[in-house]
Design a protein around this motif. Sequence first.
Motif, PDB file in Angstrom:
ATOM      1  N   LEU A  58       0.840  -1.203   0.000  1.00 19.07           N
ATOM      2  CA  LEU A  58       0.000   0.000   0.000  1.00 19.07           C
ATOM      3  C   LEU A  58       0.872   1.250   0.000  1.00 19.07           C
ATOM      4  CD1 LEU A  58      -2.815   1.283   0.087  1.00 19.07           C
ATOM      5  CD2 LEU A  58      -2.709   1.134   2.575  1.00 19.07           C
ATOM      6  N   ASP A  59       1.927   1.259   0.789  1.00 16.19           N
ATOM      7  CA  ASP A  59       2.838   2.404   0.811  1.00 16.19           C
ATOM      8  C   ASP A  59       3.437   2.652  -0.576  1.00 16.19           C
ATOM      9  OD1 ASP A  59       2.342   2.765   3.515  1.00 16.19           O
ATOM     10  OD2 ASP A  59       4.148   1.686   4.147  1.00 16.19           O
ATOM     11  N   ALA A  60       3.861   1.575  -1.250  1.00 13.47           N
ATOM     12  CA  ALA A  60       4.435   1.712  -2.598  1.00 13.47           C
ATOM     13  C   ALA A  60       3.387   2.197  -3.582  1.00 13.47           C
ATOM     14  CB  ALA A  60       5.025   0.381  -3.051  1.00 13.47           C
ATOM     15  N   TRP A  61       2.160   1.694  -3.462  1.00 18.28           N
ATOM     16  CA  TRP A  61       1.085   2.117  -4.361  1.00 18.28           C
ATOM     17  C   TRP A  61       0.799   3.607  -4.195  1.00 18.28           C
ATOM     18  CZ3 TRP A  61      -4.147   3.558  -3.348  1.00 18.28           C
ATOM     19  CH2 TRP A  61      -4.947   3.653  -4.495  1.00 18.28           C
ATOM     20  N   ILE A  62       0.697   4.057  -2.959  1.00 20.05           N
ATOM     21  CA  ILE A  62       0.437   5.479  -2.699  1.00 20.05           C
ATOM     22  C   ILE A  62       1.560   6.338  -3.278  1.00 20.05           C
ATOM     23  CG2 ILE A  62       0.266   7.237  -0.879  1.00 20.05           C
ATOM     24  CD1 ILE A  62      -1.165   5.047   0.833  1.00 20.05           C
ATOM     25  N   ALA A  63       2.805   5.926  -3.070  1.00 13.99           N
ATOM     26  CA  ALA A  63       3.949   6.704  -3.574  1.00 13.99           C
ATOM     27  C   ALA A  63       3.934   6.809  -5.098  1.00 13.99           C
ATOM     28  CB  ALA A  63       5.258   6.068  -3.102  1.00 13.99           C
ATOM     29  N   GLY A  64       3.448   5.782  -5.778  1.00 18.24           N
ATOM     30  CA  GLY A  64       3.440   5.783  -7.240  1.00 18.24           C
ATOM     31  C   GLY A  64       2.200   6.376  -7.881  1.00 18.24           C
ATOM     32  N   LEU A  65       1.189   6.704  -7.089  1.00 14.52           N
ATOM     33  CA  LEU A  65      -0.070   7.197  -7.650  1.00 14.52           C
ATOM     34  C   LEU A  65       0.059   8.428  -8.545  1.00 14.52           C
ATOM     35  CD1 LEU A  65      -2.863   6.755  -4.975  1.00 14.52           C
ATOM     36  CD2 LEU A  65      -2.812   5.868  -7.296  1.00 14.52           C
ATOM     37  N   PRO A  66       0.832   9.447  -8.174  1.00 11.63           N
ATOM     38  CA  PRO A  66       0.890  10.627  -9.038  1.00 11.63           C
ATOM     39  C   PRO A  66       1.371  10.333 -10.466  1.00 11.63           C
ATOM     40  CG  PRO A  66       1.709  11.167  -6.870  1.00 11.63           C
ATOM     41  CD  PRO A  66       1.534   9.667  -6.906  1.00 11.63           C
ATOM     42  N   GLU A  67       2.106   9.253 -10.661  1.00  7.47           N
ATOM     43  CA  GLU A  67       2.607   8.899 -11.992  1.00  7.47           C
ATOM     44  C   GLU A  67       1.827   7.741 -12.624  1.00  7.47           C
ATOM     45  OE1 GLU A  67       4.829  10.860 -13.385  1.00  7.47           O
ATOM     46  OE2 GLU A  67       4.835  11.996 -11.510  1.00  7.47           O
TER      47      GLU A  67
END
Length: 105
Positions: A58-67
């Motif tokens: 989930l942390d990785a998904w959130i970090a990648g959301l803007p791109e």
Amino acid sequence: MSRGPDAETLLRRALESHAEAAGCPVALVESDWTRWASATFSGARHLLALAGPPSPALDAWIAGLPEAELRLRGHLVADLAVEHVRRAQDRVTVSLEVLTVEERR
């Protein structure tokens, strides 16, 4: 005759599907949107809150959301910003602001 789901529904489905593919299912907690237009484009500004259990995925998904590339039939995601991330012991809630633009035909 129905034109199909609106941009908010398409966006919610795309985010939930994208999270599921990343191994971190999320659920919509809150959603609001307003129509938006400029001289050349029209669309909507969305405010969403999604929540899921804490995990490294989930942390990785959130970090990648803007791109992230989110596909919405008839609309483009022009901008996606993570506004807030709230962490509790058993739940992470992420607040997003998203601008969608209607595709021209």
